[in-house]
Design a protein around this motif. Sequence first.
Motif, PDB file in Angstrom:
ATOM      1  N   ASP A  77       0.831  -1.203   0.000  1.00 38.59           N
ATOM      2  CA  ASP A  77       0.000   0.000   0.000  1.00 38.59           C
ATOM      3  C   ASP A  77       0.869   1.259   0.000  1.00 38.59           C
ATOM      4  OD1 ASP A  77      -2.546   1.419   0.244  1.00 38.59           O
ATOM      5  OD2 ASP A  77      -1.887   1.881   2.274  1.00 38.59           O
ATOM      6  N   VAL A  78       1.875   1.291   0.871  1.00 41.41           N
ATOM      7  CA  VAL A  78       2.750   2.469   0.979  1.00 41.41           C
ATOM      8  C   VAL A  78       3.519   2.698  -0.322  1.00 41.41           C
ATOM      9  CG1 VAL A  78       4.795   3.395   2.127  1.00 41.41           C
ATOM     10  CG2 VAL A  78       2.977   2.331   3.478  1.00 41.41           C
ATOM     11  N   GLU A  79       4.019   1.615  -0.924  1.00 42.66           N
ATOM     12  CA  GLU A  79       4.844   1.731  -2.131  1.00 42.66           C
ATOM     13  C   GLU A  79       4.036   1.606  -3.421  1.00 42.66           C
ATOM     14  OE1 GLU A  79       8.152  -0.963  -1.833  1.00 42.66           O
ATOM     15  OE2 GLU A  79       8.826  -0.112   0.083  1.00 42.66           O
ATOM     16  N   GLU A  80       2.713   1.499  -3.290  1.00 45.97           N
ATOM     17  CA  GLU A  80       1.799   1.456  -4.434  1.00 45.97           C
ATOM     18  C   GLU A  80       2.148   0.354  -5.434  1.00 45.97           C
ATOM     19  OE1 GLU A  80       1.893   5.484  -5.954  1.00 45.97           O
ATOM     20  OE2 GLU A  80       0.401   6.127  -4.480  1.00 45.97           O
ATOM     21  N   TRP A  81       2.346  -0.850  -4.909  1.00 51.10           N
ATOM     22  CA  TRP A  81       2.667  -1.974  -5.778  1.00 51.10           C
ATOM     23  C   TRP A  81       1.552  -2.280  -6.767  1.00 51.10           C
ATOM     24  CZ3 TRP A  81       4.945  -6.160  -1.932  1.00 51.10           C
ATOM     25  CH2 TRP A  81       6.156  -5.696  -1.428  1.00 51.10           C
ATOM     26  N   ALA A  82       0.326  -1.969  -6.424  1.00 52.61           N
ATOM     27  CA  ALA A  82      -0.806  -2.278  -7.302  1.00 52.61           C
ATOM     28  C   ALA A  82      -0.732  -1.525  -8.625  1.00 52.61           C
ATOM     29  CB  ALA A  82      -2.120  -1.971  -6.595  1.00 52.61           C
ATOM     30  N   THR A  83       0.115  -0.505  -8.688  1.00 49.87           N
ATOM     31  CA  THR A  83       0.270   0.256  -9.935  1.00 49.87           C
ATOM     32  C   THR A  83       1.368  -0.320 -10.825  1.00 49.87           C
ATOM     33  OG1 THR A  83       1.891   1.809  -8.996  1.00 49.87           O
ATOM     34  CG2 THR A  83      -0.453   2.347  -8.713  1.00 49.87           C
ATOM     35  N   LEU A  84       2.124  -1.293 -10.333  1.00 50.93           N
ATOM     36  CA  LEU A  84       3.239  -1.865 -11.085  1.00 50.93           C
ATOM     37  C   LEU A  84       2.746  -2.840 -12.153  1.00 50.93           C
ATOM     38  CD1 LEU A  84       5.648  -2.792  -8.126  1.00 50.93           C
ATOM     39  CD2 LEU A  84       5.935  -0.891  -9.740  1.00 50.93           C
ATOM     40  N   PRO A  85       3.551  -3.062 -13.201  1.00 54.11           N
ATOM     41  CA  PRO A  85       3.261  -4.188 -14.099  1.00 54.11           C
ATOM     42  C   PRO A  85       3.182  -5.459 -13.256  1.00 54.11           C
ATOM     43  CG  PRO A  85       4.991  -2.796 -15.025  1.00 54.11           C
ATOM     44  CD  PRO A  85       4.760  -2.300 -13.626  1.00 54.11           C
ATOM     45  N   TYR A  86       2.320  -6.390 -13.646  1.00 54.75           N
ATOM     46  CA  TYR A  86       2.033  -7.518 -12.773  1.00 54.75           C
ATOM     47  C   TYR A  86       3.271  -8.348 -12.433  1.00 54.75           C
ATOM     48  CZ  TYR A  86      -0.283 -11.523 -10.717  1.00 54.75           C
ATOM     49  OH  TYR A  86      -0.669 -12.510  -9.843  1.00 54.75           O
ATOM     50  N   GLY A  87       4.126  -8.597 -13.402  1.00 49.70           N
ATOM     51  CA  GLY A  87       5.327  -9.389 -13.132  1.00 49.70           C
ATOM     52  C   GLY A  87       6.215  -8.745 -12.086  1.00 49.70           C
ATOM     53  N   GLU A  88       6.331  -7.419 -12.129  1.00 47.17           N
ATOM     54  CA  GLU A  88       7.131  -6.724 -11.123  1.00 47.17           C
ATOM     55  C   GLU A  88       6.482  -6.822  -9.742  1.00 47.17           C
ATOM     56  OE1 GLU A  88       8.193  -2.744 -12.272  1.00 47.17           O
ATOM     57  OE2 GLU A  88       8.604  -3.348 -14.346  1.00 47.17           O
ATOM     58  N   ALA A 244      20.023 -19.256 -21.413  1.00 45.55           N
ATOM     59  CA  ALA A 244      20.443 -17.848 -21.491  1.00 45.55           C
ATOM     60  C   ALA A 244      19.944 -17.192 -22.774  1.00 45.55           C
ATOM     61  CB  ALA A 244      21.961 -17.736 -21.379  1.00 45.55           C
ATOM     62  N   GLN A 245      19.798 -17.978 -23.848  1.00 44.30           N
ATOM     63  CA  GLN A 245      19.298 -17.421 -25.107  1.00 44.30           C
ATOM     64  C   GLN A 245      17.838 -16.981 -24.976  1.00 44.30           C
ATOM     65  OE1 GLN A 245      20.031 -20.133 -28.423  1.00 44.30           O
ATOM     66  NE2 GLN A 245      21.932 -20.835 -27.459  1.00 44.30           N
ATOM     67  N   ALA A 246      17.140 -17.515 -23.977  1.00 41.54           N
ATOM     68  CA  ALA A 246      15.732 -17.164 -23.769  1.00 41.54           C
ATOM     69  C   ALA A 246      15.556 -16.034 -22.762  1.00 41.54           C
ATOM     70  CB  ALA A 246      14.955 -18.396 -23.299  1.00 41.54           C
ATOM     71  N   TYR A 247      16.658 -15.492 -22.234  1.00 36.53           N
ATOM     72  CA  TYR A 247      16.542 -14.420 -21.243  1.00 36.53           C
ATOM     73  C   TYR A 247      15.732 -13.236 -21.773  1.00 36.53           C
ATOM     74  CZ  TYR A 247      20.000 -16.472 -17.996  1.00 36.53           C
ATOM     75  OH  TYR A 247      20.666 -17.266 -17.094  1.00 36.53           O
ATOM     76  N   GLY A 248      15.849 -12.972 -23.068  1.00 35.25           N
ATOM     77  CA  GLY A 248      15.118 -11.855 -23.649  1.00 35.25           C
ATOM     78  C   GLY A 248      13.607 -12.045 -23.620  1.00 35.25           C
ATOM     79  N   PHE A 249      13.144 -13.312 -23.557  1.00 32.65           N
ATOM     80  CA  PHE A 249      11.712 -13.603 -23.483  1.00 32.65           C
ATOM     81  C   PHE A 249      11.186 -13.481 -22.055  1.00 32.65           C
ATOM     82  CE2 PHE A 249      13.061 -15.926 -27.276  1.00 32.65           C
ATOM     83  CZ  PHE A 249      12.060 -15.632 -28.181  1.00 32.65           C
ATOM     84  N   MET A 250      12.088 -13.565 -21.096  1.00 38.97           N
ATOM     85  CA  MET A 250      11.665 -13.662 -19.695  1.00 38.97           C
ATOM     86  C   MET A 250      11.368 -12.307 -19.086  1.00 38.97           C
ATOM     87  SD  MET A 250      14.309 -16.574 -18.322  1.00 38.97           S
ATOM     88  CE  MET A 250      14.563 -18.087 -19.268  1.00 38.97           C
ATOM     89  N   GLN A 251      10.379 -12.299 -18.204  1.00 38.82           N
ATOM     90  CA  GLN A 251       9.992 -11.100 -17.469  1.00 38.82           C
ATOM     91  C   GLN A 251      10.053 -11.375 -15.973  1.00 38.82           C
ATOM     92  OE1 GLN A 251       6.120  -9.763 -18.754  1.00 38.82           O
ATOM     93  NE2 GLN A 251       6.718  -9.625 -20.911  1.00 38.82           N
ATOM     94  N   PRO A 252      10.178 -10.339 -15.157  1.00 37.83           N
ATOM     95  CA  PRO A 252      10.122 -10.557 -13.706  1.00 37.83           C
ATOM     96  C   PRO A 252       8.832 -11.294 -13.341  1.00 37.83           C
ATOM     97  CG  PRO A 252      10.687  -8.276 -14.201  1.00 37.83           C
ATOM     98  CD  PRO A 252      10.284  -8.905 -15.502  1.00 37.83           C
ATOM     99  N   GLY A 253       8.933 -12.228 -12.407  1.00 31.44           N
ATOM    100  CA  GLY A 253       7.739 -12.927 -11.950  1.00 31.44           C
ATOM    101  C   GLY A 253       7.293 -14.096 -12.803  1.00 31.44           C
ATOM    102  N   ASP A 254       7.969 -14.371 -13.926  1.00 31.87           N
ATOM    103  CA  ASP A 254       7.643 -15.577 -14.686  1.00 31.87           C
ATOM    104  C   ASP A 254       7.961 -16.800 -13.828  1.00 31.87           C
ATOM    105  OD1 ASP A 254       6.838 -14.182 -16.923  1.00 31.87           O
ATOM    106  OD2 ASP A 254       8.665 -14.557 -18.083  1.00 31.87           O
ATOM    107  N   ILE A 255       7.198 -17.870 -14.008  1.00 32.58           N
ATOM    108  CA  ILE A 255       7.400 -19.108 -13.260  1.00 32.58           C
ATOM    109  C   ILE A 255       8.368 -20.002 -14.012  1.00 32.58           C
ATOM    110  CG2 ILE A 255       6.287 -21.190 -12.349  1.00 32.58           C
ATOM    111  CD1 ILE A 255       3.672 -19.508 -12.221  1.00 32.58           C
ATOM    112  N   ILE A 256       9.325 -20.558 -13.280  1.00 34.63           N
ATOM    113  CA  ILE A 256      10.286 -21.510 -13.834  1.00 34.63           C
ATOM    114  C   ILE A 256      10.071 -22.868 -13.184  1.00 34.63           C
ATOM    115  CG2 ILE A 256      12.730 -22.165 -13.951  1.00 34.63           C
ATOM    116  CD1 ILE A 256      12.115 -19.867 -15.796  1.00 34.63           C
TER     117      ILE A 256
END
Length: 321
Positions: A77-88, A244-256
């Motif tokens: 709430d304080v850092e307004e996470w709800a406004t972030l892209p979902y993966g972040e 490592a070649q797929a790093y460009g496809f990956m976003q924060p919060g993706d499941i591995i």
Amino acid sequence: MPAVLAFLLAALLVVPALSGCTDPGPAEARAPEASGAAAPPASNALPNAGELVAADTLVALDAETKALFTSVIERADVEEWATLPYGELVQKVGEMMIGQPYIGGLLDEPATETLVVTLRAFDCVLYIENVLALANAIATGQTDHASYVRGVRELRYRGGEMGAYCSRLHYFSDWIRDNEARGTLTNITEASGGEAFDKRIDFMSTHRDAYPHLAADSSYACIVDMEADLAGTELYYIPQNRIAQAYGFMQPGDIIATATSIGGLDVTHTGFVHKTAAHTGFMHASLSSEQVKISDDLQSYVQGIKSQVGIVLVRPKDPRG
């Protein structure tokens, strides 16, 4: 976590399922960062009717869970996470759990199927479920305990409804498939450069004695049917030398999920992509480190365990649409 992973934990092997995650440590390690794995999706056949008996008991939220839940919600709430892209947002929640203990087999401790919800400790799949349930609650503004608990239940059970033992999504491939069918996530492994993963998934039925809940013939038959259903699902993985070649496809919060060479299993460990300007790492509940941690480089981590042949890549969907 799935029953399959729990058994492997006890045997110090690497296995996929929601009851345990393996992270062998020094004996298996070939590189400094070594841990465990998980798996991909299958069909949506329901368990046998006998396995859908109501099992609506809930382990009451412990004091530590309530305190950490409140801390996460207040900081969001304080850092307004709800406004972030979902993966972040998912990554922020996951970071709040760093240092929490790893404990395997939590879901299989009750004699009957029980909705176990806790932030006190995790195995690798419970970490995924709890972080996503919290992230969804923050994103939608439904930040009460009941919404969080409901979120965990919906991720863990077939069709989002808890019944008896077989209603739990024991293999991570089944977990992915079922949640993808309900619009919760997308398996992006093939689209990210993955190739076909030819595996027969039957570890639970071929190791029946390792699972006390399979003593009942009805439960065993249900698991056999579920494994047969999974056999018709196309699985994909990204080989470990191409991660490592797929790093460009990956976003924060993706499941591995880490694909495995172990017979009868699809994956043996799960976690999240941890993405910063400096690295593409792996945030996970680690058996060998006995806590939630971040391994600095995802490919190095996977290559550090001989039985991990690659990864499955899944993207959680933003519940805000």
